[in-house]
Design an enzyme around this catalytic site. Structure first.
Site, PDB file in Angstrom:
ATOM      1  N   LYS A  14      72.798  52.480  54.167  1.00  0.00           N
ATOM      2  CA  LYS A  14      72.042  52.202  52.928  1.00  0.00           C
ATOM      3  C   LYS A  14      70.875  53.182  52.761  1.00  0.00           C
ATOM      4  O   LYS A  14      70.687  53.763  51.697  1.00  0.00           O
ATOM      5  CB  LYS A  14      71.496  50.764  52.929  1.00  0.00           C
ATOM      6  CG  LYS A  14      72.575  49.696  53.034  1.00  0.00           C
ATOM      7  CD  LYS A  14      71.991  48.299  53.058  1.00  0.00           C
ATOM      8  CE  LYS A  14      71.091  48.000  54.247  1.00  0.00           C
ATOM      9  NZ  LYS A  14      71.759  48.049  55.555  1.00  0.00           N
ATOM     10  N   ARG A  89      68.206  39.937  51.077  1.00  0.00           N
ATOM     11  CA  ARG A  89      68.957  39.671  52.304  1.00  0.00           C
ATOM     12  C   ARG A  89      69.260  38.190  52.475  1.00  0.00           C
ATOM     13  O   ARG A  89      69.888  37.812  53.465  1.00  0.00           O
ATOM     14  CB  ARG A  89      68.147  40.134  53.514  1.00  0.00           C
ATOM     15  CG  ARG A  89      68.547  41.520  54.045  1.00  0.00           C
ATOM     16  CD  ARG A  89      67.490  41.912  55.026  1.00  0.00           C
ATOM     17  NE  ARG A  89      67.895  42.726  56.125  1.00  0.00           N
ATOM     18  CZ  ARG A  89      67.595  44.020  56.240  1.00  0.00           C
ATOM     19  NH1 ARG A  89      66.993  44.657  55.261  1.00  0.00           N
ATOM     20  NH2 ARG A  89      67.908  44.673  57.327  1.00  0.00           N
ATOM     21  N   ARG A 128      70.976  56.115  66.210  1.00  0.00           N
ATOM     22  CA  ARG A 128      70.080  56.444  65.089  1.00  0.00           C
ATOM     23  C   ARG A 128      68.728  56.935  65.593  1.00  0.00           C
ATOM     24  O   ARG A 128      68.111  56.329  66.457  1.00  0.00           O
ATOM     25  CB  ARG A 128      69.878  55.212  64.205  1.00  0.00           C
ATOM     26  CG  ARG A 128      68.809  55.437  63.145  1.00  0.00           C
ATOM     27  CD  ARG A 128      68.914  54.466  62.000  1.00  0.00           C
ATOM     28  NE  ARG A 128      68.648  53.100  62.386  1.00  0.00           N
ATOM     29  CZ  ARG A 128      68.769  52.069  61.550  1.00  0.00           C
ATOM     30  NH1 ARG A 128      69.186  52.258  60.306  1.00  0.00           N
ATOM     31  NH2 ARG A 128      68.520  50.854  61.965  1.00  0.00           N
ATOM     32  N   ARG A 161      64.015  53.500  66.756  1.00  0.00           N
ATOM     33  CA  ARG A 161      63.360  52.260  66.355  1.00  0.00           C
ATOM     34  C   ARG A 161      63.493  51.200  67.448  1.00  0.00           C
ATOM     35  O   ARG A 161      64.546  51.064  68.062  1.00  0.00           O
ATOM     36  CB  ARG A 161      64.003  51.736  65.062  1.00  0.00           C
ATOM     37  CG  ARG A 161      63.490  52.428  63.831  1.00  0.00           C
ATOM     38  CD  ARG A 161      64.288  52.110  62.601  1.00  0.00           C
ATOM     39  NE  ARG A 161      64.616  50.699  62.431  1.00  0.00           N
ATOM     40  CZ  ARG A 161      65.275  50.224  61.364  1.00  0.00           C
ATOM     41  NH1 ARG A 161      65.653  51.048  60.405  1.00  0.00           N
ATOM     42  NH2 ARG A 161      65.557  48.950  61.260  1.00  0.00           N
TER      43      ARG A 161
END
Ligand code: ADP
Ligand code: AMP
Length: 217
Positions: A14, A89, A128, A161
């Site tokens: 996204k 969400r 990521r 993260r």
């Protein structure tokens, strides 16, 4: 100009797509995860509150999240459209968004659902790397930066993260299936959902999204 809600599990792409669409379509991106992370970095009260939930892979309470989006949507750059990334969400958030847009005399144009299998989501999150300064995302294998550890766009350092740790990843995917996946039917019933194959390469996903959004606008 359209209000577009990008749906998909954590790691579906996204954020990657919203950043490119922002350029192609000239629409602002409202990424609730990025807004929470900005607050966290600036050590605001909202950031401190959100951190507890984010670190556990849980959702920040609806009232807090909706209030933040309400403020963001009220800024002039959103008057004619926006790309929503990571919001709504929950069903309660989806209802609140319908209400906020109605107050602006607007409605959602399209909800592209970037479909990616759960095992691929896990591999995406595990690799990521995110840039400190502006949240650009890379992947160790699928989308590596030109220089390891450095953002291609702004030269800032890349970090992993905290909520991309193995334990939290799994919880986030569970939370997605429990609380967010029911939104697919909510939007399908309203004729807004269009499914996009999110396992294609980044450029092809982008082309499919642009075509779907242009068709709906
Ligand atoms: P989301 O915002 O949905 O959580 P991201 O855009 O942050 O997802 O993407 C998650 C990871 O997957 C990032 O490391 C990104 O570089 C990578 N990625 C995104 N789209 C693709 C794709 N189409 N193919 C392979 N890797 C992708
Ligand atoms: P993301 O950057 O979209 O992966 O979001 C990271 C984290 O921020 C999530 O795991 C949640 O803890 C929080 N978050 C982001 N968006 C929302 C939302 N719409 N509702 C509740 N929590 C959210």
């Amino acid at each position: 100009m359209p209000f577009v809600v990008l749906m998909g599990g954590p790691g579906a792409g996204k954020g990657t797509q919203a950043r490119q669409l922002k350029e192609t379509l000239g629409l602002p991106q409202i990424a609730t995860g990025d807004l929470f992370r900005e607050n966290l970095q600036n050590e605001t009260e909202l950031g401190k509150l959100a951190k507890r939930y984010m670190d556990a892979g849980e959702l920040v309470p609806d009232e807090v999240t909706v209030a933040m989006v309400k403020e963001r949507l009220s800024r002039p750059d959103c008057a004619n459209g926006a790309l929503l990334d990571g919001f709504p969400r929950t069903i309660a958030q989806a209802r609140a968004l319908d209400q906020l847009l109605a107050e602006m005399g607007e409605r959602i144009s399209l909800v592209p659902y970037i479909h990616v299998d759960p095992d691929v989501l896990l591999r995406r999150l595990a690799g990521r790397w995110t840039c400190r300064a502006n949240g650009h995302v890379f992947h160790l294998i699928f989308n590596p930066p030109k220089e390891p550890g450095i953002c291609d766009y702004d030269g800032s350092p890349l970090y992993q993260r905290a909520d991309d740790s193995e334990e939290t990843q799994k919880r986030r995917i569970e939370v997605y299936f429990e609380q967010t996946a029911p939104l697919l039917d909510y939007y399908r019933d309203r004729g807004l959902l269009v499914e996009i194959d999110g396992e294609q390469d980044i450029e092809q996903v982008h082309r499919d999204l642009v075509a779907a959004i242009q068709k709906a606008s």
